[in-house]
Design a protein around this motif. Sequence first.
Motif, PDB file in Angstrom:
ATOM      1  N   THR A 109     -72.226 -47.459 -42.549  1.00 34.35           N
ATOM      2  CA  THR A 109     -70.987 -46.665 -42.201  1.00 34.35           C
ATOM      3  C   THR A 109     -69.756 -47.329 -42.730  1.00 34.35           C
ATOM      4  O   THR A 109     -69.678 -48.558 -42.589  1.00 34.35           O
ATOM      5  CB  THR A 109     -70.934 -46.195 -40.780  1.00 34.35           C
ATOM      6  OG1 THR A 109     -72.012 -45.795 -40.159  1.00 34.35           O
ATOM      7  CG2 THR A 109     -69.742 -45.306 -40.547  1.00 34.35           C
TER       8      THR A 109
ATOM      9  N   VAL B 270     -63.951 -59.294 -38.411  1.00 34.25           N
ATOM     10  CA  VAL B 270     -63.492 -60.721 -38.070  1.00 34.25           C
ATOM     11  C   VAL B 270     -63.893 -61.684 -39.267  1.00 34.25           C
ATOM     12  O   VAL B 270     -65.030 -61.701 -39.633  1.00 34.25           O
ATOM     13  CB  VAL B 270     -63.928 -61.194 -36.809  1.00 34.25           C
ATOM     14  CG1 VAL B 270     -63.288 -62.504 -36.429  1.00 34.25           C
ATOM     15  CG2 VAL B 270     -63.675 -60.067 -35.684  1.00 34.25           C
TER      16      VAL B 270
ATOM     17  N   THR C 120     -69.024 -51.376 -33.352  1.00 34.40           N
ATOM     18  CA  THR C 120     -70.194 -51.688 -34.321  1.00 34.40           C
ATOM     19  C   THR C 120     -71.003 -50.838 -34.512  1.00 34.40           C
ATOM     20  O   THR C 120     -71.169 -50.027 -33.826  1.00 34.40           O
ATOM     21  CB  THR C 120     -70.633 -53.019 -33.794  1.00 34.40           C
ATOM     22  OG1 THR C 120     -71.179 -52.740 -32.284  1.00 34.40           O
ATOM     23  CG2 THR C 120     -69.885 -54.433 -33.714  1.00 34.40           C
ATOM     24  N   SER C 121     -71.666 -50.822 -35.810  1.00 39.79           N
ATOM     25  CA  SER C 121     -72.774 -49.765 -35.993  1.00 39.79           C
ATOM     26  C   SER C 121     -74.132 -50.482 -35.469  1.00 39.79           C
ATOM     27  O   SER C 121     -75.030 -49.742 -35.486  1.00 39.79           O
ATOM     28  CB  SER C 121     -73.105 -49.855 -37.533  1.00 39.79           C
ATOM     29  OG  SER C 121     -71.696 -49.566 -38.169  1.00 39.79           O
ATOM     30  N   SER C 122     -74.392 -51.618 -34.994  1.00 41.39           N
ATOM     31  CA  SER C 122     -75.445 -51.985 -34.301  1.00 41.39           C
ATOM     32  C   SER C 122     -75.892 -51.671 -32.978  1.00 41.39           C
ATOM     33  O   SER C 122     -75.019 -51.441 -32.249  1.00 41.39           O
ATOM     34  CB  SER C 122     -75.421 -53.744 -34.421  1.00 41.39           C
ATOM     35  OG  SER C 122     -76.666 -53.958 -33.454  1.00 41.39           O
TER      36      SER C 122
ATOM     37  N   PHE D 144     -71.224 -62.298 -33.117  1.00 38.19           N
ATOM     38  CA  PHE D 144     -72.274 -61.779 -32.421  1.00 38.19           C
ATOM     39  C   PHE D 144     -73.273 -62.889 -32.596  1.00 38.19           C
ATOM     40  O   PHE D 144     -73.946 -63.049 -33.742  1.00 38.19           O
ATOM     41  CB  PHE D 144     -72.602 -60.548 -32.705  1.00 38.19           C
ATOM     42  CG  PHE D 144     -71.592 -59.472 -32.621  1.00 38.19           C
ATOM     43  CD1 PHE D 144     -71.627 -59.053 -31.159  1.00 38.19           C
ATOM     44  CD2 PHE D 144     -70.927 -58.743 -33.401  1.00 38.19           C
ATOM     45  CE1 PHE D 144     -70.679 -58.254 -31.024  1.00 38.19           C
ATOM     46  CE2 PHE D 144     -69.992 -57.686 -33.188  1.00 38.19           C
ATOM     47  CZ  PHE D 144     -69.796 -57.678 -31.927  1.00 38.19           C
TER      48      PHE D 144
ATOM     49  N   GLU E 143     -67.513 -48.218 -37.357  1.00 40.30           N
ATOM     50  CA  GLU E 143     -67.503 -46.959 -36.684  1.00 40.30           C
ATOM     51  C   GLU E 143     -66.068 -46.620 -36.377  1.00 40.30           C
ATOM     52  O   GLU E 143     -65.813 -46.748 -35.058  1.00 40.30           O
ATOM     53  CB  GLU E 143     -68.594 -46.979 -35.467  1.00 40.30           C
ATOM     54  CG  GLU E 143     -69.882 -47.560 -36.256  1.00 40.30           C
ATOM     55  CD  GLU E 143     -70.729 -46.478 -36.878  1.00 40.30           C
ATOM     56  OE1 GLU E 143     -70.547 -45.263 -36.735  1.00 40.30           O
ATOM     57  OE2 GLU E 143     -71.570 -46.810 -37.636  1.00 40.30           O
TER      58      GLU E 143
ATOM     59  N   PHE F 282     -66.601 -54.178 -37.752  1.00 34.52           N
ATOM     60  CA  PHE F 282     -66.475 -52.968 -37.227  1.00 34.52           C
ATOM     61  C   PHE F 282     -66.244 -51.862 -37.921  1.00 34.52           C
ATOM     62  O   PHE F 282     -65.137 -51.575 -38.067  1.00 34.52           O
ATOM     63  CB  PHE F 282     -65.406 -53.131 -35.815  1.00 34.52           C
ATOM     64  CG  PHE F 282     -65.722 -54.385 -35.080  1.00 34.52           C
ATOM     65  CD1 PHE F 282     -66.070 -54.220 -33.784  1.00 34.52           C
ATOM     66  CD2 PHE F 282     -65.236 -55.827 -35.615  1.00 34.52           C
ATOM     67  CE1 PHE F 282     -66.153 -55.556 -33.113  1.00 34.52           C
ATOM     68  CE2 PHE F 282     -65.611 -56.982 -34.766  1.00 34.52           C
ATOM     69  CZ  PHE F 282     -66.034 -56.807 -33.414  1.00 34.52           C
TER      70      PHE F 282
ATOM     71  N   THR G 144     -79.990 -54.244 -37.561  1.00 34.27           N
ATOM     72  CA  THR G 144     -79.123 -55.461 -37.089  1.00 34.27           C
ATOM     73  C   THR G 144     -80.090 -56.551 -37.691  1.00 34.27           C
ATOM     74  O   THR G 144     -81.163 -56.588 -37.259  1.00 34.27           O
ATOM     75  CB  THR G 144     -79.117 -55.521 -35.717  1.00 34.27           C
ATOM     76  OG1 THR G 144     -78.365 -54.383 -35.115  1.00 34.27           O
ATOM     77  CG2 THR G 144     -78.360 -56.665 -35.379  1.00 34.27           C
TER      78      THR G 144
ATOM     79  N   LYS H 239     -73.210 -54.862 -29.442  1.00 39.47           N
ATOM     80  CA  LYS H 239     -72.383 -53.780 -29.249  1.00 39.47           C
ATOM     81  C   LYS H 239     -70.793 -54.489 -28.974  1.00 39.47           C
ATOM     82  O   LYS H 239     -70.596 -55.497 -28.289  1.00 39.47           O
ATOM     83  CB  LYS H 239     -72.740 -52.945 -28.037  1.00 39.47           C
ATOM     84  CG  LYS H 239     -73.710 -52.271 -28.308  1.00 39.47           C
ATOM     85  CD  LYS H 239     -74.102 -51.011 -27.082  1.00 39.47           C
ATOM     86  CE  LYS H 239     -75.303 -50.495 -27.514  1.00 39.47           C
ATOM     87  NZ  LYS H 239     -75.911 -49.472 -26.587  1.00 39.47           N
ATOM     88  N   GLY H 240     -69.710 -54.028 -29.600  1.00 35.97           N
ATOM     89  CA  GLY H 240     -68.484 -54.549 -29.773  1.00 35.97           C
ATOM     90  C   GLY H 240     -67.536 -53.456 -29.979  1.00 35.97           C
ATOM     91  O   GLY H 240     -67.940 -52.399 -30.534  1.00 35.97           O
TER      92      GLY H 240
ATOM     93  N   THR I 168     -67.652 -60.346 -39.784  1.00 36.11           N
ATOM     94  CA  THR I 168     -68.398 -59.562 -38.828  1.00 36.11           C
ATOM     95  C   THR I 168     -67.538 -58.043 -38.822  1.00 36.11           C
ATOM     96  O   THR I 168     -66.550 -58.048 -38.569  1.00 36.11           O
ATOM     97  CB  THR I 168     -67.981 -60.074 -37.343  1.00 36.11           C
ATOM     98  OG1 THR I 168     -69.167 -61.278 -37.524  1.00 36.11           O
ATOM     99  CG2 THR I 168     -69.030 -59.088 -36.368  1.00 36.11           C
TER     100      THR I 168
END
Lengths: 443, 443
Positions: free
Chosen positions: B174, B208, B243-245, A248, B220, B218, A216, B249-250, B216
């Motif tokens: 990913t 997004v 998210t990969s982080s 984020f 995964e 997403f 991150t 987390k989202g 941003t």
Amino acid sequence: MFQIVWPPTPTRRDECKWAGKDLVKECANFIRVLQHYNQSHLYACGTGAFHPVCAYIEVGHRPEENVFRLVTSHFENGRGKSPYDPRLLTTSILIDGELYSGTAADFMGRDFAIFRTLGHHHPIRTEQHDSRWLNEPKFIGAHLIPESDNPEDDKIYFFFRENALDGEYSGKATHARIGQVCKNDFGGHRSLVNKWVTFLKARLICAVPGPNGIDTHFDELQDIYIMKSKDPKNPFIYGIFTTSSNIFKGSAVCMYSMSDVRRVFLGPYAHREGPSYQWVPFQGRVPYPRPGTCPSKTFGGLESTKDFPDDVITFARSHPAMYNPVLPINNRPIVIKTDVDYQFTQIVVDRVEAEDGQYDVMFIGTDVGTVLKVVSIPRETWHDLEEVLLEELAVLREPTPITTLKISTKQQQLYVGSALGVSQLPLHRCDVYGKACAECCLA
Amino acid sequence: MFQIVWPPTPTRRDECKWAGKDLVKECANFIRVLQHYNQSHLYACGTGAFHPVCAYIEVGHRPEENVFRLVTSHFENGRGKSPYDPRLLTTSILIDGELYSGTAADFMGRDFAIFRTLGHHHPIRTEQHDSRWLNEPKFIGAHLIPESDNPEDDKIYFFFRENALDGEYSGKATHARIGQVCKNDFGGHRSLVNKWVTFLKARLICAVPGPNGIDTHFDELQDIYIMKSKDPKNPFIYGIFTTSSNIFKGSAVCMYSMSDVRRVFLGPYAHREGPSYQWVPFQGRVPYPRPGTCPSKTFGGLESTKDFPDDVITFARSHPAMYNPVLPINNRPIVIKTDVDYQFTQIVVDRVEAEDGQYDVMFIGTDVGTVLKVVSIPRETWHDLEEVLLEELAVLREPTPITTLKISTKQQQLYVGSALGVSQLPLHRCDVYGKACAECCLA
């Protein structure tokens, strides 16, 4: 109190207005450079209604002289010193009568460069129209850090964020950078004439390692503080970073050592064969003297960058970036804030002697007018640090971004700048908490 | 009630244990394939204590027959159908007596491929040991979607996530993918023998848009639901992404149209000259018939992929990925959750007739045992959607991840699977809220 009124000339103001700029927000003379010039004068530059201008300010040798006066007999062109557009992030440092600045040198705000002006040498700058050198940089700070005990090796380091190199990343991204130039760089002889030949840059990583190797990243460098140590060659570098995402939002503090910085600048150069190639570590023969090295007696006969062989200049021109990034100490941030509505903007650090040893107390300004006082304490080893929030101070009455933090260890005061003005507060308020305990002395 | 006990043989279990695997968590026969084979039988495959095995299950023609029995007279090798390791994500679909599966075909769990097995044709698979085809994929789903009214053009689409292509990204990442193969692909003649020659994949973006073009992501992919529409060629694709982080987390839901998918597969192929090159859109001459096209009367004389010219096969082998990604409808997620402690895991969608028109009601399972009932309603235009959370149901007593969601529109029931077992709940509970209003019918 003393005050200097230094508006742009009516002609400049009219021209600025005719160019479609806002009279109040853009066509004033916004001061963007203010540096000590000598024992009696400051050097100041402003945007001058989109026509940068510089002047000397006489301050006298001692405060008792009560001198604070703009020297109106001699104005200088501010191009390459102050930006035209007051909104562009600019940085500068004045050393031995020479001004080093990272700014944009044109009306449109596209010709970004690192300049050296003033003094008796010809001005010098980074290569023009080459996004490998600088790619829409936002300049954050500049500092002189000696490389050895020989002043010939002195380097000026620039801190900035910029767009990732074309081909370095799929999609758009911001990367934080540290750039270097030698103080005694006078440009090339046949090529890179009046351009830096010792300019190099490297990526500054501030990221939290993640599962599956997906980290991150905090890439938006916001501020840098250089914490001096006993060895002037090896200060610690504190950086404030925020995330690039609008979904984020988070902030982090990362800390870097000069030995890691130097290892990266001595490592492989980033290289690519052509536009559709990837960036790879350069594997070929590096010319001598190695590009990035200052001309110095340490390295034999070359007394000036103008004596550098052509192959050094040619190599330097096409290899301004290092392949490896500079990783933070412990490979992760020492402070992270992700679950809050605010972001970090500024940092200064104070070294405090407590009963059980030395602590670096960070004062972190936020975009809501608060200052966090944080220490990073080793849990078991120096590789496992714990951040401890000592205090959270609402310095400004309104939630306004803190744009400047300055520390005076002599006065033991913290100066907090924002659109509202300047506030000051004592660094440590042991008296509030009681006496004679190590904890309170950190409070 | 009916129950089938199908353990691995003692020999297999011992071998599994000797190989250092966990007797309880790894050396059982974990069922990973369960498909309708014909009107009276299911086809099932299990990990068989790290030795995949398949069998038929007789279920009778009608429920009244009360038949539910493992056909123990005929076991089949489960290699290329079920994984060896029960933890590997696998997907499969059985069509016309042929089993399409995305799984790993070896004990070590490294040889990932999309297979077609069963039936009277030779098994067929993706190219082996080529990370351009598949790069440590995690398979999520597989669906047949017709390309035209001619069944010869039928394609099976695989949904998975995998490591980004080498050189596609600096650092590890990913990417979510949609892959395609033709139902009537029988491999190449001289090259790619018993390998798919119509395999293509494209990236699925769920992001997004951000300021300065920094989005941003997403990435995964967790689940896919295909929402059938009146035109069987053009269902809508709903995807659950996280998210990969591990810091931010989202979760998000993105929706894709088949016309966008087809446009990408008809667009430029991703191409690179060699290992140190970047991926670029292929600009050269694409051989005919265009790789990815199914052999069909629509395209002249070629009746089988075995008739494809060598240049088509050679091109297909080295260009399995498309250059452009598939963007979601409206270029952004229709649902985002970022400020919560849970993440989305599963999705099914129910099309509901309300007084003012049709609505797609999403049932979103989470990793804390809850189901969110969400509709996406146009604010002003179809380009400006508003997500409305209708209900948040705590389906499981404990906060356990929901691993399966199935919908029966006939029974108007939602089936919720987790480690705790299976629960069912009615799709709509208008009676709880009162009658005869559009709002309540969505409740």
